[in-house]
Design a protein around this motif. Sequence first.
Motif, PDB file in Angstrom:
ATOM      1  N   SER A 100       0.816  -1.213   0.000  1.00 55.46           N
ATOM      2  CA  SER A 100       0.000   0.000   0.000  1.00 55.46           C
ATOM      3  C   SER A 100       0.851   1.265   0.000  1.00 55.46           C
ATOM      4  CB  SER A 100      -0.939   0.005   1.213  1.00 55.46           C
ATOM      5  OG  SER A 100      -0.204   0.151   2.411  1.00 55.46           O
ATOM      6  N   SER A 101       2.147   1.133   0.352  1.00 59.21           N
ATOM      7  CA  SER A 101       3.008   2.320   0.401  1.00 59.21           C
ATOM      8  C   SER A 101       3.477   2.750  -0.986  1.00 59.21           C
ATOM      9  CB  SER A 101       4.225   2.047   1.293  1.00 59.21           C
ATOM     10  OG  SER A 101       5.069   1.077   0.710  1.00 59.21           O
ATOM     11  N   PHE A 102       3.293   1.906  -1.994  1.00 57.57           N
ATOM     12  CA  PHE A 102       3.712   2.231  -3.353  1.00 57.57           C
ATOM     13  C   PHE A 102       2.510   2.664  -4.178  1.00 57.57           C
ATOM     14  CE2 PHE A 102       7.230  -0.395  -1.962  1.00 57.57           C
ATOM     15  CZ  PHE A 102       8.324   0.274  -2.479  1.00 57.57           C
ATOM     16  N   LYS A 103       2.586   3.854  -4.720  1.00 55.53           N
ATOM     17  CA  LYS A 103       1.539   4.406  -5.578  1.00 55.53           C
ATOM     18  C   LYS A 103       2.177   4.837  -6.891  1.00 55.53           C
ATOM     19  CE  LYS A 103      -1.508   4.253  -2.182  1.00 55.53           C
ATOM     20  NZ  LYS A 103      -2.583   3.244  -2.180  1.00 55.53           N
ATOM     21  N   PRO A 104       1.387   5.007  -7.958  1.00 57.16           N
ATOM     22  CA  PRO A 104       1.958   5.553  -9.194  1.00 57.16           C
ATOM     23  C   PRO A 104       2.575   6.926  -8.920  1.00 57.16           C
ATOM     24  CG  PRO A 104      -0.212   4.636  -9.618  1.00 57.16           C
ATOM     25  CD  PRO A 104      -0.039   4.642  -8.115  1.00 57.16           C
ATOM     26  N   ILE A 105       3.776   7.152  -9.448  1.00 57.38           N
ATOM     27  CA  ILE A 105       4.427   8.439  -9.249  1.00 57.38           C
ATOM     28  C   ILE A 105       4.938   8.964 -10.601  1.00 57.38           C
ATOM     29  CG2 ILE A 105       5.133   8.101  -6.853  1.00 57.38           C
ATOM     30  CD1 ILE A 105       7.916   7.348  -7.899  1.00 57.38           C
ATOM     31  N   GLU A 106       4.832  10.277 -10.777  1.00 57.23           N
ATOM     32  CA  GLU A 106       5.365  10.891 -11.977  1.00 57.23           C
ATOM     33  C   GLU A 106       6.829  11.215 -11.722  1.00 57.23           C
ATOM     34  OE1 GLU A 106       4.165  14.244 -15.330  1.00 57.23           O
ATOM     35  OE2 GLU A 106       3.366  14.425 -13.274  1.00 57.23           O
ATOM     36  N   VAL A 107       7.716  10.686 -12.565  1.00 56.17           N
ATOM     37  CA  VAL A 107       9.143  10.821 -12.332  1.00 56.17           C
ATOM     38  C   VAL A 107       9.814  11.728 -13.364  1.00 56.17           C
ATOM     39  CG1 VAL A 107       9.412   8.630 -11.120  1.00 56.17           C
ATOM     40  CG2 VAL A 107       9.510   8.675 -13.622  1.00 56.17           C
ATOM     41  N   GLY A 108       9.034  12.221 -14.311  1.00 50.19           N
ATOM     42  CA  GLY A 108       9.573  13.103 -15.332  1.00 50.19           C
ATOM     43  C   GLY A 108       8.463  13.536 -16.255  1.00 50.19           C
ATOM     44  N   SER A 109       8.811  14.295 -17.258  1.00 52.52           N
ATOM     45  CA  SER A 109       7.817  14.799 -18.196  1.00 52.52           C
ATOM     46  C   SER A 109       7.090  13.651 -18.895  1.00 52.52           C
ATOM     47  CB  SER A 109       8.518  15.688 -19.228  1.00 52.52           C
ATOM     48  OG  SER A 109       7.610  16.126 -20.207  1.00 52.52           O
ATOM     49  N   ASN A 110       5.823  13.476 -18.533  1.00 50.51           N
ATOM     50  CA  ASN A 110       4.979  12.449 -19.154  1.00 50.51           C
ATOM     51  C   ASN A 110       5.514  11.042 -18.926  1.00 50.51           C
ATOM     52  OD1 ASN A 110       2.564  11.973 -20.651  1.00 50.51           O
ATOM     53  ND2 ASN A 110       3.787  11.457 -22.452  1.00 50.51           N
ATOM     54  N   LEU A 111       6.293  10.846 -17.857  1.00 52.81           N
ATOM     55  CA  LEU A 111       6.843   9.531 -17.525  1.00 52.81           C
ATOM     56  C   LEU A 111       6.452   9.167 -16.094  1.00 52.81           C
ATOM     57  CD1 LEU A 111       8.677   7.143 -18.404  1.00 52.81           C
ATOM     58  CD2 LEU A 111      10.589   8.385 -17.378  1.00 52.81           C
ATOM     59  N   TRP A 112       5.804   8.011 -15.955  1.00 51.53           N
ATOM     60  CA  TRP A 112       5.297   7.559 -14.666  1.00 51.53           C
ATOM     61  C   TRP A 112       5.853   6.174 -14.350  1.00 51.53           C
ATOM     62  CZ3 TRP A 112       1.230   9.801 -11.543  1.00 51.53           C
ATOM     63  CH2 TRP A 112       0.754  11.025 -12.024  1.00 51.53           C
ATOM     64  N   VAL A 113       5.966   5.884 -13.043  1.00 55.51           N
ATOM     65  CA  VAL A 113       6.235   4.523 -12.575  1.00 55.51           C
ATOM     66  C   VAL A 113       4.974   4.040 -11.886  1.00 55.51           C
ATOM     67  CG1 VAL A 113       7.611   3.055 -11.068  1.00 55.51           C
ATOM     68  CG2 VAL A 113       8.690   4.948 -12.294  1.00 55.51           C
ATOM     69  N   CYS A 114       4.462   2.906 -12.357  1.00 60.46           N
ATOM     70  CA  CYS A 114       3.189   2.391 -11.854  1.00 60.46           C
ATOM     71  C   CYS A 114       3.371   0.961 -11.339  1.00 60.46           C
ATOM     72  CB  CYS A 114       2.144   2.417 -12.973  1.00 60.46           C
ATOM     73  SG  CYS A 114       0.510   1.870 -12.437  1.00 60.46           S
ATOM     74  N   PRO A 115       3.135   0.708 -10.039  1.00 60.37           N
ATOM     75  CA  PRO A 115       3.213  -0.664  -9.530  1.00 60.37           C
ATOM     76  C   PRO A 115       2.212  -1.573 -10.239  1.00 60.37           C
ATOM     77  CG  PRO A 115       3.107   0.928  -7.728  1.00 60.37           C
ATOM     78  CD  PRO A 115       2.807   1.689  -8.986  1.00 60.37           C
ATOM     79  N   THR A 116       2.538  -2.837 -10.315  1.00 64.25           N
ATOM     80  CA  THR A 116       1.721  -3.780 -11.084  1.00 64.25           C
ATOM     81  C   THR A 116       0.292  -3.882 -10.567  1.00 64.25           C
ATOM     82  OG1 THR A 116       2.611  -5.558  -9.697  1.00 64.25           O
ATOM     83  CG2 THR A 116       3.677  -5.187 -11.826  1.00 64.25           C
ATOM     84  N   TRP A 117       0.053  -3.601  -9.280  1.00 62.39           N
ATOM     85  CA  TRP A 117      -1.277  -3.783  -8.702  1.00 62.39           C
ATOM     86  C   TRP A 117      -2.134  -2.503  -8.759  1.00 62.39           C
ATOM     87  CZ3 TRP A 117       3.353  -4.151  -6.180  1.00 62.39           C
ATOM     88  CH2 TRP A 117       3.688  -3.092  -5.331  1.00 62.39           C
ATOM     89  N   ASN A 127       4.107   4.928 -19.176  1.00 60.49           N
ATOM     90  CA  ASN A 127       4.022   4.265 -17.877  1.00 60.49           C
ATOM     91  C   ASN A 127       4.979   3.088 -17.817  1.00 60.49           C
ATOM     92  OD1 ASN A 127       1.729   5.441 -16.124  1.00 60.49           O
ATOM     93  ND2 ASN A 127       0.796   5.301 -18.154  1.00 60.49           N
ATOM     94  N   ILE A 128       5.866   3.106 -16.821  1.00 57.09           N
ATOM     95  CA  ILE A 128       6.720   1.952 -16.549  1.00 57.09           C
ATOM     96  C   ILE A 128       5.998   1.106 -15.506  1.00 57.09           C
ATOM     97  CG2 ILE A 128       8.967   1.172 -15.732  1.00 57.09           C
ATOM     98  CD1 ILE A 128      10.056   3.956 -16.440  1.00 57.09           C
ATOM     99  N   VAL A 129       5.552  -0.066 -15.906  1.00 54.10           N
ATOM    100  CA  VAL A 129       4.839  -0.963 -14.989  1.00 54.10           C
ATOM    101  C   VAL A 129       5.877  -1.824 -14.294  1.00 54.10           C
ATOM    102  CG1 VAL A 129       3.095  -2.755 -14.789  1.00 54.10           C
ATOM    103  CG2 VAL A 129       2.844  -0.946 -16.498  1.00 54.10           C
ATOM    104  N   LEU A 130       5.926  -1.743 -12.975  1.00 57.66           N
ATOM    105  CA  LEU A 130       7.048  -2.321 -12.237  1.00 57.66           C
ATOM    106  C   LEU A 130       6.571  -3.070 -11.013  1.00 57.66           C
ATOM    107  CD1 LEU A 130      10.192  -1.932 -12.687  1.00 57.66           C
ATOM    108  CD2 LEU A 130      10.088  -0.338 -10.778  1.00 57.66           C
ATOM    109  N   ASP A 131       7.277  -4.149 -10.691  1.00 59.47           N
ATOM    110  CA  ASP A 131       7.078  -4.843  -9.433  1.00 59.47           C
ATOM    111  C   ASP A 131       8.251  -4.490  -8.523  1.00 59.47           C
ATOM    112  OD1 ASP A 131       6.838  -6.530  -7.284  1.00 59.47           O
ATOM    113  OD2 ASP A 131       6.287  -8.280  -8.461  1.00 59.47           O
ATOM    114  N   PRO A 132       8.055  -3.596  -7.540  1.00 60.49           N
ATOM    115  CA  PRO A 132       9.176  -3.154  -6.706  1.00 60.49           C
ATOM    116  C   PRO A 132       9.765  -4.262  -5.859  1.00 60.49           C
ATOM    117  CG  PRO A 132       7.287  -1.697  -6.482  1.00 60.49           C
ATOM    118  CD  PRO A 132       6.811  -2.926  -7.185  1.00 60.49           C
ATOM    119  N   GLY A 133       9.063  -5.374  -5.694  1.00 60.54           N
ATOM    120  CA  GLY A 133       9.545  -6.437  -4.824  1.00 60.54           C
ATOM    121  C   GLY A 133      10.647  -7.275  -5.419  1.00 60.54           C
TER     122      GLY A 133
END
Length: 293
Positions: A100-117, A127-133
């Motif tokens: 629950s501590s990981f949310k989609p975050i904007e990391v640059g111009s029109n570039l986001w990191v989005c957890p798989t869930w 969108n970079i779809v990522l599993d932080p684990g």
Amino acid sequence: MTWSQVTFVVNSSEVDKLSSLLEAFLASAVTTENAGEDEFYEVAFPGTPDWEKVSVTALFDERVDLDPIIDFVKNQYKEMEIPTEVKKLVDQDWERVWLSSFKPIEVGSNLWVCPTWCEPTAPDARNIVLDPGLAFGTGTHATTHLCLRWLADQKLKDQKVLDYGSGSGILAIASLLSGAIHADAVDIDPLAVSACNENAGRNGVSSQMHAYLPAELPSEIDKSYDLVIANILAEVIIELRDTLINHMNDDGTLLLTGILETQVEKIETHFGDTFNFEHHQKDQWVLIVATKR
């Protein structure tokens, strides 16, 4: 179940001895963490962290009386003051809390990191779809964020990229989303190599991205990369200097981070006067963009 957690701060030379003591008292787990602000260390990076002060934390069943354990430890170190902290930890679904501590975050111009869930906040963005684990590298640390923000603003059309010390592969994937034609990811940890391949599949770039252990990187690709990224540690970057330069083509760019602002001059001295250097900073961390003169 409720746990008791006790933390001692000691000199780095005392960590092994103290850890063994706490294990002898049947601690369920013993972990260490930097107690100062002078060094940066993440899992999957080579070498041993050179910390001056270390927090040693032991986890015990709540029924264990910690007072005699604390008294015994302090008796072993009469010559030095040992800061001590005790906490109660109520058991819970730690995995759910962590996720629950990981949310989609904007990391640059029109570039986001989005957890798989999570559903993307901006579905039409990159969108970079990522599993932080799976491995280090989520975009939340300042060094990774600096790289992502720089990559988001680049037009890397038809460029080849090497991400050395890739962790999750997040920077290699960001490069491809910024127009690169191919990216190779290299890490010393086999789990990180697996994470890169899985995350490449999640982001639909498996055909453009390969992951390797260092010894597996084909030798014939020397001098073949337009962009070489090393988000590691200052000391490791210095050790890898020749390797990184050898992989660059004659017009290539080096993206170097994991560097404290106090370490910038040392890095630039080691890379020499054949490079022009540009700096980007977030908190105490610096990204160096190095291009050949």
